[in-house]
Design a protein around this motif. Structure first.
Motif, PDB file in Angstrom:
ATOM      1  N   ASP A   1       0.833  -1.211   0.000  1.00 36.08           N
ATOM      2  CA  ASP A   1       0.000   0.000   0.000  1.00 36.08           C
ATOM      3  C   ASP A   1       0.866   1.257   0.000  1.00 36.08           C
ATOM      4  OD1 ASP A   1      -2.272  -1.558  -0.002  1.00 36.08           O
ATOM      5  OD2 ASP A   1      -2.695  -1.290   2.143  1.00 36.08           O
ATOM      6  N   VAL A   2       1.978   1.231   0.735  1.00 38.16           N
ATOM      7  CA  VAL A   2       2.900   2.374   0.745  1.00 38.16           C
ATOM      8  C   VAL A   2       3.468   2.572  -0.658  1.00 38.16           C
ATOM      9  CG1 VAL A   2       5.129   3.220   1.598  1.00 38.16           C
ATOM     10  CG2 VAL A   2       3.488   2.222   3.201  1.00 38.16           C
ATOM     11  N   ALA A   3       3.912   1.483  -1.267  1.00 35.51           N
ATOM     12  CA  ALA A   3       4.520   1.575  -2.603  1.00 35.51           C
ATOM     13  C   ALA A   3       3.512   2.018  -3.665  1.00 35.51           C
ATOM     14  CB  ALA A   3       5.124   0.224  -2.984  1.00 35.51           C
TER      15      ALA A   3
ATOM     16  N   ASP B   1      -0.820   9.473  -3.747  1.00 37.43           N
ATOM     17  CA  ASP B   1      -0.519  10.838  -3.317  1.00 37.43           C
ATOM     18  C   ASP B   1       0.092  10.815  -1.919  1.00 37.43           C
ATOM     19  OD1 ASP B   1      -2.689  10.859  -1.335  1.00 37.43           O
ATOM     20  OD2 ASP B   1      -4.057  11.125  -3.028  1.00 37.43           O
ATOM     21  N   ASP B   2       0.585  11.970  -1.492  1.00 41.13           N
ATOM     22  CA  ASP B   2       1.278  12.054  -0.205  1.00 41.13           C
ATOM     23  C   ASP B   2       0.382  11.698   0.973  1.00 41.13           C
ATOM     24  OD1 ASP B   2       3.621  12.770  -1.440  1.00 41.13           O
ATOM     25  OD2 ASP B   2       3.368  14.923  -1.112  1.00 41.13           O
ATOM     26  N   GLU B   3      -0.885  12.095   0.922  1.00 44.46           N
ATOM     27  CA  GLU B   3      -1.803  11.805   2.034  1.00 44.46           C
ATOM     28  C   GLU B   3      -2.003  10.303   2.189  1.00 44.46           C
ATOM     29  OE1 GLU B   3      -6.394  12.634   3.499  1.00 44.46           O
ATOM     30  OE2 GLU B   3      -5.596  13.780   1.808  1.00 44.46           O
ATOM     31  N   ARG B   4      -2.253   9.606   1.087  1.00 47.21           N
ATOM     32  CA  ARG B   4      -2.440   8.145   1.156  1.00 47.21           C
ATOM     33  C   ARG B   4      -1.150   7.451   1.582  1.00 47.21           C
ATOM     34  NH1 ARG B   4      -5.975   7.601  -4.295  1.00 47.21           N
ATOM     35  NH2 ARG B   4      -7.929   8.353  -3.412  1.00 47.21           N
ATOM     36  N   ARG B   5      -0.018   7.949   1.070  1.00 52.03           N
ATOM     37  CA  ARG B   5       1.270   7.354   1.443  1.00 52.03           C
ATOM     38  C   ARG B   5       1.520   7.525   2.944  1.00 52.03           C
ATOM     39  NH1 ARG B   5       3.946   9.471  -2.097  1.00 52.03           N
ATOM     40  NH2 ARG B   5       3.961   7.732  -3.540  1.00 52.03           N
ATOM     41  N   SER B   6       1.227   8.704   3.466  1.00 52.27           N
ATOM     42  CA  SER B   6       1.431   8.969   4.888  1.00 52.27           C
ATOM     43  C   SER B   6       0.568   8.044   5.747  1.00 52.27           C
ATOM     44  CB  SER B   6       1.108  10.433   5.194  1.00 52.27           C
ATOM     45  OG  SER B   6       1.245  10.686   6.558  1.00 52.27           O
ATOM     46  N   LYS B   7      -0.702   7.879   5.382  1.00 52.67           N
ATOM     47  CA  LYS B   7      -1.592   6.979   6.136  1.00 52.67           C
ATOM     48  C   LYS B   7      -1.099   5.541   6.059  1.00 52.67           C
ATOM     49  CE  LYS B   7      -5.851   9.631   6.018  1.00 52.67           C
ATOM     50  NZ  LYS B   7      -7.258   9.682   5.619  1.00 52.67           N
ATOM     51  N   ALA B   8      -0.665   5.113   4.862  1.00 56.17           N
ATOM     52  CA  ALA B   8      -0.174   3.744   4.700  1.00 56.17           C
ATOM     53  C   ALA B   8       1.108   3.530   5.509  1.00 56.17           C
ATOM     54  CB  ALA B   8       0.058   3.448   3.221  1.00 56.17           C
TER      55      ALA B   8
ATOM     56  N   PHE C   1       0.166   3.147   9.202  1.00 55.93           N
ATOM     57  CA  PHE C   1      -0.393   1.826   9.483  1.00 55.93           C
ATOM     58  C   PHE C   1       0.721   0.776   9.487  1.00 55.93           C
ATOM     59  CE2 PHE C   1      -2.787  -2.071   8.212  1.00 55.93           C
ATOM     60  CZ  PHE C   1      -3.563  -2.174   9.351  1.00 55.93           C
ATOM     61  N   LEU C   2       1.644   0.854   8.536  1.00 57.40           N
ATOM     62  CA  LEU C   2       2.764  -0.079   8.488  1.00 57.40           C
ATOM     63  C   LEU C   2       3.599   0.036   9.764  1.00 57.40           C
ATOM     64  CD1 LEU C   2       4.594  -2.143   7.115  1.00 57.40           C
ATOM     65  CD2 LEU C   2       5.670  -0.237   5.886  1.00 57.40           C
ATOM     66  N   SER C   3       3.854   1.245  10.213  1.00 56.41           N
ATOM     67  CA  SER C   3       4.611   1.462  11.438  1.00 56.41           C
ATOM     68  C   SER C   3       3.907   0.834  12.642  1.00 56.41           C
ATOM     69  CB  SER C   3       4.817   2.959  11.670  1.00 56.41           C
ATOM     70  OG  SER C   3       5.429   3.181  12.919  1.00 56.41           O
TER      71      SER C   3
END
Length: 135
Positions: free
Chosen positions: A105-107, A111-118, A121-123
Motif C-alpha cells: 500500500d505504501v509503494a 498521493d502524499d496523504e495516502r502514502r502517509s496513512k499507509a 499503518f505499516l509502522s
C-alpha cells in the motif's frame, strides 16, 4: 481492591470477552489509555495494538486488535474491533501477510496523504509485531 465494571471485546467474527473486569488498557489513536470503573464518557478510535484486560479475579489477558473504536461510559467499556485475536492465538503468517500488504500500500500510494496513512499503518503493524512476537 478496584471496583469491577462490564467490558466487552467484539470483532465481526465473534464476541471475545464479555465479563466483569478491574481494568482495561486500550491502544487509543491518541495513545494508550487505562479504563477503570466510573471512567468519564469517551469514544475513541483504536489503532493496531494489544488490549490488556485485568479480570475481576486478578489475572491478565491480552488480545491483539487491528483497529476499531471503543465506547467508554461510567458503567463499562465496549471495544468494537475490526479484527481481534488472543495474543496466544496470533497467527504469525497472518501478521506477516498484513505487514506485506501494508508495504505494498505504501509503494502503490497515489498521493502524499495516502502514502502517509499507509506508512503510519505499516509502522503500527511492525511495532505490534515487535511487541507480541519473540525475536
Amino acid at each position: 481492591m478496584p471496583e469491577a465494571f462490564k467490558f466487552e471485546l467484539v470483532s465481526p467474527e465473534r464476541l471475545l470477552v464479555s465479563e466483569q473486569v478491574e481494568s482495561v488498557v486500550i491502544p487509543g489513536a491518541e495513545g494508550e489509555m487505562t479504563v477503570m470503573a466510573h471512567h468519564a464518557p469517551v469514544m475513541t478510535t483504536i489503532k493496531p495494538g494489544v488490549v490488556t484486560v485485568k479480570t475481576a479475579e486478578g489475572k491478565a489477558e491480552r488480545y491483539v486488535v487491528f483497529g476499531g473504536f471503543a465506547d467508554i461510559v461510567p458503567a463499562g467499556c465496549t471495544l468494537l474491533a475490526e479484527s481481534a485475536v488472543a495474543v496466544g492465538d496470533i497467527d504469525r503468517a497472518d501478521l506477516a501477510r498484513r505487514i506485506q500488504e501494508a508495504r505494498e500500500d505504501v509503494a502503490d500510494a497515489k498521493d502524499d496523504e495516502r502514502r502517509s496513512k499507509a506508512e503510519q499503518f505499516l509502522s503500527q503493524l511492525t511495532t505490534l509485531e515487535g511487541a507480541i512476537l519473540p525475536a
